[in-house]
Write an enzyme that holds these catalytic residues in place. Structure first.
Site, PDB file in Angstrom:
ATOM      1  N   GLU A 286       0.889  -1.175   0.000  1.00  0.00           N
ATOM      2  CA  GLU A 286       0.000   0.000   0.000  1.00  0.00           C
ATOM      3  C   GLU A 286       0.919   1.214   0.000  1.00  0.00           C
ATOM      4  O   GLU A 286       1.680   1.409   0.931  1.00  0.00           O
ATOM      5  CB  GLU A 286      -0.900  -0.049   1.243  1.00  0.00           C
ATOM      6  CG  GLU A 286      -2.184   0.769   1.086  1.00  0.00           C
ATOM      7  CD  GLU A 286      -1.998   2.227   1.436  1.00  0.00           C
ATOM      8  OE1 GLU A 286      -1.734   3.013   0.486  1.00  0.00           O
ATOM      9  OE2 GLU A 286      -2.086   2.586   2.605  1.00  0.00           O
ATOM     10  N   CYS A 320      -2.479   8.464   3.720  1.00  0.00           N
ATOM     11  CA  CYS A 320      -2.413   8.191   2.284  1.00  0.00           C
ATOM     12  C   CYS A 320      -3.759   8.474   1.630  1.00  0.00           C
ATOM     13  O   CYS A 320      -3.850   8.664   0.425  1.00  0.00           O
ATOM     14  CB  CYS A 320      -1.958   6.756   2.024  1.00  0.00           C
ATOM     15  SG  CYS A 320      -2.815   5.548   3.019  1.00  0.00           S
TER      16      CYS A 320
END
Length: 515
Positions: A286, A320
């Site tokens: 990720e 994020c």
């Protein structure tokens, strides 16, 4: 039948009793600040001369802890232990592994405010963000425990007369978990226990900025009955320990959360087959985002402004999933921009040990310097509407910053800043807004605010992100509710907190018996 799990509730700090409980948690954490922490390899505590010093990013003089630092030799020792332990652990009953998680979740739940207070100190999180981080860690343990129970008997496949077929999942082997500093408890815990509950052994290398919470979590797992050697705690340098373990022939998979640059480096290194290696390494990654909130002319504009502010500046934009781009249809551009500026100027920034502040520091000097450089770039690319200042004299504080009138290809619209900076761009209509939203190399989260049903359906089909939200902000995925992971350079779309996440840590085995 495995009972479904409803997520851990968030704490309401307007209730005086909850506020008092949290202050008590802070006192507990303050009682053990500055301690030394060892590595843990095969259950053995190992102290090294070389230390990672964890400091409070809101108060550079406050040492959270000094954590022993692994080197290549200790990483090799941990690998040998994990490889040996795997031979037994892979045969452990899934129910036993899940029960460890359920007990660990209960222990953390009892110490919830202590763990959240540690996140305030070590990560600079405001109370509500810290509370949500701890709740998510609990959710990951509960959810993955239940998912393992659902997967333990495999998946039904067809059999024929005189033939009995089974399809089961078996563990992969030794996994290297490299966790981030922003969700220093939730993601660290989630990635670690997903690897463990599926029958793998783990080498945990937490972020160097936030290793103390990882050690405290390992203590919880040990209290819950985790056998020695299943999870080994080896903080250390990415270039020394990280590269060594990614390259190691006995590493079976790498679970990484962090920047695109490091993720690509891991992906490339993991693809190389080393002498003695018998498999293709699996990478679960990720890697960040450049996330957009699109506001249509047919939208609740107050909701839009509130959503942009919360998504851009929650935890100083260090998610994020944070909104770093707001693309507004021109008919309502000025109205939304002006309201966002008005709301942003009311935000307070300071040491989040005090719950009066909305925003705390950024994580460290390197992050501070990088974000301030982007603010300078922004001054040349757009119109500074709010913020733009920083102060790193006592901690790493940056004011929430808004730039207006950015071109879609501006650096502030394309590059991940990972700080409290949001760029506004104008679109002539909804179709152009979607085009701008899609024009980055990332594809993690996005949000669309509109009351136009046709536009909702168009975005559902054409807005290319892993997590798309309508009429809300673009942060705040809940385990089991919004499985989280993105497309393109945001990673391998490994949906954490989703129904197929555990399968990434296992391999399918077909057995067929003639009767």
């Amino acid at each position: 039948m495995v009972q479904p799990y409803k997520h851990e509730p968030f704490t309401d700090f307007s209730v005086e009793a909850n506020k008092e409980a949290f202050l008590k948690g802070l006192k507990i954490v303050e009682s053990y600040l500055g301690q030394d922490y060892p590595l843990v390899i095969g259950g053995e505590r190992i102290t090294t001369e070389d230390k990672i010093v964890s400091i409070n990013p809101a108060n550079k003089d406050e040492v959270i802890g000094r954590v022993s630092k692994a080197n290549k030799e200790l990483a090799e020792q941990a690998m040998q232990v994990a490889d040996k332990t795997f031979q037994d652990w892979r045969k452990s009953k899934p129910e036993v592994r899940a029960d460890i998680l359920f007990r660990a979740a209960a222990i953390v739940r009892r110490r919830k405010h202590e763990f959240s207070a540690l996140l305030v100190k070590e990560g600079g999180k405001p109370w509500n963000e810290a509370d949500a981080d701890t709740a998510e860690a609990i959710d990951f343990m509960e959810y993955y425990g239940r998912q393992m129970l659902a997967l333990k008997d495999g998946v039904p496949v067809n059999s024929r007369p005189n033939e009995y077929n089974r399809y089961n999942y078996i563990p992969l082997g030794v996994g290297v978990v490299i966790s981030p500093w922003n969700f220093l408890f939730a993601i660290m815990a989630g990635t670690t226990v997903a690897a463990m509950v599926t029958g793998n052994t783990v080498l945990l290398k937490p972020a160097s900025s936030t290793p103390v919470v990882a050690y405290k979590f390992l203590e919880v797992l040990e209290e819950a009955g985790l056998p020695p050697g299943v999870i080994n705690f080896i903080p250390g340098s990415g270039k020394e320990v990280g590269d060594y373990l990614v390259d190691h022939p006995k590493t079976r998979f790498i679970s990484f959360t962090g920047s695109k640059e490091v993720g690509l480096r891991i992906y490339e290194r993991a693809a190389k087959v080393h002498p003695g290696q018998k498999w293709l390494k699996r990478v679960i990654a990720e890697m960040g985002g450049k996330d957009t909130i699109v506001v249509d002319k047919e939208a609740d504009l107050e909701l839009a402004a509130q959503s942009i502010v919360a998504s851009a500046f929650g935890f100083s934009g260090q998610k994020c999933s944070a909104c770093s781009r707001a693309v507004i249809v021109e008919d309502v551009y000025d109205e939304v921009l002006n309201r966002v500026v008005e709301l942003t100027k009311k935000l307070t920034v300071g040491n989040t040990t005090n719950n009066e502040f909305f925003m705390g520091p950024v994580i460290d000097q390197a992050a501070y310097n990088k974000i301030m450089e982007y603010i300078e770039i922004g001054k040349g690319e757009g119109r500074l509407m709010a913020g733009g200042e920083g102060d790193d004299s006592t901690g790493y504080f940056i004011q929430p910053t808004i730039f207006a009138d950015l071109a879609p290809d501006a650096r502030l619209m394309q590059e991940e800043i990972f700080g409290p900076v949001v760029a506004f761009a104008k679109a002539k209509d909804f179709d152009e807004a979607l085009e701008i939203a899609n024009n980055t190399e990332y594809g993690l989260t996005g949000a669309v605010l509109t009351n136009n049903r046709a536009h909702i359906e168009k975005a559902r089909e054409d807005f290319h992100v892993g997590n798309l939200y309508f009429n809300r902000g673009c942060t705040g995925a809940i385990v089991g509710y919004q499985p989280f992971g993105g497309f393109n350079m945001s990673g391998t779309d490994s949906k954490a907190g989703g129904p197929d996440y555990l399968v990434l840590h296992m391999q399918g085995k077909t057995t067929s018996e003639m009767l």
